[in-house]
Scaffold this active site. Structure first.
Site, short mmCIF file in Angstrom:
data_model
loop_
_atom_site.label_atom_id
_atom_site.label_comp_id
_atom_site.label_asym_id
_atom_site.label_seq_id
_atom_site.Cartn_x
_atom_site.Cartn_y
_atom_site.Cartn_z
N LYS A 116 -5.89 54.39 -46.89
CA LYS A 116 -7.02 53.88 -46.10
C LYS A 116 -7.04 54.46 -44.69
O LYS A 116 -8.09 54.90 -44.21
CB LYS A 116 -6.96 52.35 -46.06
CG LYS A 116 -7.99 51.68 -45.15
CD LYS A 116 -8.17 50.22 -45.47
CE LYS A 116 -6.86 49.46 -45.53
NZ LYS A 116 -6.20 49.38 -44.19
N THR A 123 -5.63 57.20 -43.75
CA THR A 123 -5.88 58.64 -43.87
C THR A 123 -7.37 58.91 -44.00
O THR A 123 -7.90 59.84 -43.35
CB THR A 123 -5.13 59.20 -45.10
OG1 THR A 123 -3.74 58.91 -44.96
CG2 THR A 123 -5.31 60.70 -45.22
N ARG A 168 -5.13 50.09 -35.58
CA ARG A 168 -4.04 49.21 -35.19
C ARG A 168 -2.77 50.00 -34.86
O ARG A 168 -2.61 51.12 -35.31
CB ARG A 168 -3.72 48.21 -36.31
CG ARG A 168 -4.84 47.24 -36.64
CD ARG A 168 -4.48 46.39 -37.84
NE ARG A 168 -4.24 47.21 -39.02
CZ ARG A 168 -3.53 46.83 -40.08
NH1 ARG A 168 -2.96 45.63 -40.08
NH2 ARG A 168 -3.38 47.60 -41.12
N LYS A 196 6.83 50.12 -46.24
CA LYS A 196 5.41 50.44 -46.26
C LYS A 196 5.09 51.76 -45.57
O LYS A 196 4.20 52.49 -45.97
CB LYS A 196 4.62 49.29 -45.60
CG LYS A 196 3.12 49.53 -45.53
CD LYS A 196 2.43 48.31 -44.93
CE LYS A 196 0.94 48.56 -44.72
NZ LYS A 196 0.68 49.53 -43.64
N ALA A 237 -2.57 41.94 -41.90
CA ALA A 237 -3.71 41.23 -42.49
C ALA A 237 -3.28 40.21 -43.53
O ALA A 237 -4.07 39.34 -43.88
CB ALA A 237 -4.69 42.22 -43.11
N PHE A 272 -4.99 46.07 -45.06
CA PHE A 272 -4.92 45.81 -46.49
C PHE A 272 -6.32 45.86 -47.12
O PHE A 272 -7.15 46.63 -46.69
CB PHE A 272 -4.19 44.49 -46.77
CG PHE A 272 -2.73 44.55 -46.41
CD1 PHE A 272 -1.92 45.56 -46.90
CD2 PHE A 272 -2.17 43.61 -45.56
CE1 PHE A 272 -0.56 45.62 -46.57
CE2 PHE A 272 -0.81 43.67 -45.23
CZ PHE A 272 -0.02 44.67 -45.73
N PHE A 323 -6.30 62.48 -55.19
CA PHE A 323 -4.95 63.02 -55.23
C PHE A 323 -4.94 64.23 -56.16
O PHE A 323 -5.80 64.37 -57.03
CB PHE A 323 -3.96 61.96 -55.72
CG PHE A 323 -3.62 60.92 -54.68
CD1 PHE A 323 -2.38 60.90 -54.08
CD2 PHE A 323 -4.56 59.95 -54.31
CE1 PHE A 323 -2.06 59.94 -53.13
CE2 PHE A 323 -4.24 58.99 -53.37
CZ PHE A 323 -3.00 58.99 -52.77
N TRP A 347 -6.40 64.35 -46.98
CA TRP A 347 -4.97 64.60 -46.80
C TRP A 347 -4.72 66.12 -46.79
O TRP A 347 -3.96 66.61 -45.95
CB TRP A 347 -4.16 63.96 -47.93
CG TRP A 347 -2.68 63.90 -47.65
CD1 TRP A 347 -1.98 62.87 -47.12
CD2 TRP A 347 -1.73 64.97 -47.86
NE1 TRP A 347 -0.65 63.20 -46.98
CE2 TRP A 347 -0.46 64.49 -47.42
CE3 TRP A 347 -1.82 66.25 -48.36
CZ2 TRP A 347 0.69 65.27 -47.48
CZ3 TRP A 347 -0.66 67.04 -48.42
CH2 TRP A 347 0.57 66.54 -47.99
#
Length: 554
Positions: free
Chosen positions: A70, A72, A93, A104, A272, A300, A380, A408
């Protein structure tokens, strides 16, 4: 050999932060540089407002071990808008050291769609997390000292609700006993630690409009109850000024840049799943004052950060999103369809479509607020053309449009179509529809969240939670918004219940009044406010050499 995120970051030259500031109309006197590549922004910002002030919210499906990317996509979208000639700022954030050192990971994006310097941002940055930790624990020390020095406020040590905090995952500190060692060492009582990002001071910082508002909110914080069960606030302890002054610099938003030199403001970092999960309104407001397009994200999935952005942040910000982007991946949807983590790189269109209702639930939840919704497929290398085609067709059947992104690998160039669609969506007419009114009871608010956002059938309160609701009503706290503390892995409160379950009940075990922040936290299921480290923490893979070069940081 594929470069890691940190290698890509270290191999990309950065512009001096003063040049980034100049791009958005800030002079050298408008910022306090922290080295050459990051700075604090002086408030208030006094430049002329841009003509558009469009706000784009990025959210996602429920996170899985497969990863959604997210942040990214958020960074890549911001870079794509910049490539398209749009004056853009990204608002994000701040990462917490807990997940950075744990499992994480950080919160700076990945690959060629990162905010940088990623090492600094993911570690100590400009010291905001430390300031919050020290301010929170200073208040804890002042509370215990007040009791030790005569307890003029008649505080009941058994009913102190203000814990201590630490910005690292440490399960050993969840439940502790303090004050041992005799009369000179304090009053023995049960206590505990939360992670810093769960501190109410974090929420207060993120929802404050300015320094006076910060001080007002600090004074409103509930610290405990007297022996006759009357609430006691920071203002009663007369230390609101002292706590606020420890946060004066942390209140200033932080300016950095992406790998493609798009300005980014990173400020505040509540989780979150246990807090409200959005960067500060000062960061978002400052970005909107300086750019035509502000791209922000919520923590999240849309059931957590997305809902909280709409129901908690929007009223404080005074601005609704002009468009919402829901991020999804083929791999994560296959995981929701029952595929084991080790098999996610194998083509499986059937499992993808079986898990796709999770995406639909999040799309419908965001559409509930009356704003345009777009789906971004974060592609991906293992995704097959058949899987992508099937997912795009499924999204089209939902009545929304999906766009494949490759940020990415390609940076902003991998999200040009998405950026164009976002610009178009922000021009659509829309009417924001709140999920609930403040006049609704807390139970009614939670029921609306569960039924209209999660897809469940209702809430069930423990005996303790029911007693608390009666106390809240007596104290006039029942007109506040609700912040649901819930697992991020499922729409329900059971992390193993994947996909788009129905007929479930959310179990609320207790409430935590956050009166300075201005909401009530509902603690559901087994969600914890102090995480633990995994068997193989990320810290085991990190190192630094004799030249100061960091390795293993993602």
């Amino acid at each position: 050999m594929t470069e890691t995120d940190i290698e890509i970051s270290q191999n990309t030259p950065l512009l001096p932060i003063k040049q980034i500031a100049e791009r958005i109309g800030l002079s050298a006197t408008d910022i306090d540089p922290y080295g050459h590549t990051k700075a604090k922004i002086h408030l208030p910002v006094t430049v002329d407002r841009p003509t558009k002030q469009k706000l784009v919210l990025v959210t996602s499906i429920n996170p899985t071990p497969a990863g959604e990317g997210k942040s990214t996509v958020t960074v890549g979208l911001g870079d794509a808008l910049t490539r398209q000639g749009k004056r853009t700022i990204i608002a994000l954030r701040e990462p917490s050291l807990g997940p950075v050192m744990g499992l994480k990971g950080g919160a700076t994006g990945g690959g060629h769609a990162q905010v940088v310097p990623m090492e600094d941002i993911n570690l100590h940055f400009t010291g905001d997390m430390h300031a919050l930790t020290e301010a929170h624990d200073t208040l804890a020390a002042l509370i215990d000292n007040h009791i030790q020095q005569g307890n003029e406020l008649n505080l009941d040590p058994r009913q102190i609700v203000w814990k201590r905090v630490l910005d690292i995952n440490d399960r050993e500190l969840r439940n502790i006993v303090v004050g041992l060692g005799g009369r000179t060492s304090g009053e023995p009582r049960q206590d505990g630690f939360d992670i810093t990002v769960a501190s109410e001071l974090m929420a207060v910082l993120c929802l404050s409009k300015d320094l006076p508002d910060l001080k007002h909110r600090v004074n409103q914080i509930l610290i405990g109850y007297t022996y006759d069960r009357q609430p006691v606030y920071v203002r009663d302890l007369k230390v609101g000024g002292a706590i606020t002054l420890l946060l004066k610099d942390a209140l200033m938003p932080n300016l950095v840049q992406t790998l493609e030199h798009t300005p980014a403001i990173i400020h505040g970092g509540p989780f979150a799943n246990i807090a409200h999960g959005c960067n500060s309104i000062l960061a978002t407001h400052t970005a909107m004052q300086l750019a035509d397009y502000t791209v922000t994200e919520a923590g999240f999935g849309a059931d957590l950060g997305g809902e909280k952005f709409m129901d908690i942040t929007v009223p404080a910000l005074g601005k609704t999103p002009d468009a919402v982007v829901v991020v999804a991946t083929v791999r994560a949807l296959k995981y929701n369809g029952g595929v084991a983590k080790g098999d996610l790189t194998q083509e499986n269109v059937a499992a993808l479509l079986k898990g796709a209702p999770n995406l639909e639930r999040h799309v419908r939840g965001m559409q509930r607020y009356g704003v345009p919704v777009i789906v971004a497929i974060n592609r991906f290398s293992s995704d097959t053309d058949s899987e992508i085609s099937a997912l795009l067709a499924y999204i089209q059947e939902l009545g929304v449009t999906g766009y494949v992104t490759t940020v990415w690998a390609d940076g902003g160039a991998g999200a040009i179509d998405l950026a164009d669609a976002v610009v178009e969506a922000t021009e659509e007419s829309s009417q924001f529809v709140p999920l609930y009114n403040n006049q609704d009871s807390l139970t009614e608010k939670m029921t609306k969240i569960v039924t209209e956002i999660y897809g469940g059938q209702g809430v069930e309160l423990s005996a303790k939670a029911s007693r608390q609701l009666r106390t809240f009503a007596q104290n006039g706290w029942d007109n506040l918004p609700v912040c649901m503390a819930k697992t991020q892995y499922s729409l329900s409160d059971d992390p193993k219940l994947l996909g788009a379950p129905t007929g479930f009940t959310i179990h609320v075990r207790e409430f935590a009044p956050r009166l300075g922040a201005g909401f009530i936290v509902a603690l559901t299921g087994n969600v914890l406010t102090m995480p633990g480290l995994p068997k193989h923490p990320a810290a085991l893979d990190m190192d630094i050499d004799e030249t100061g070069k960091i390795t293993g940081l993602f």
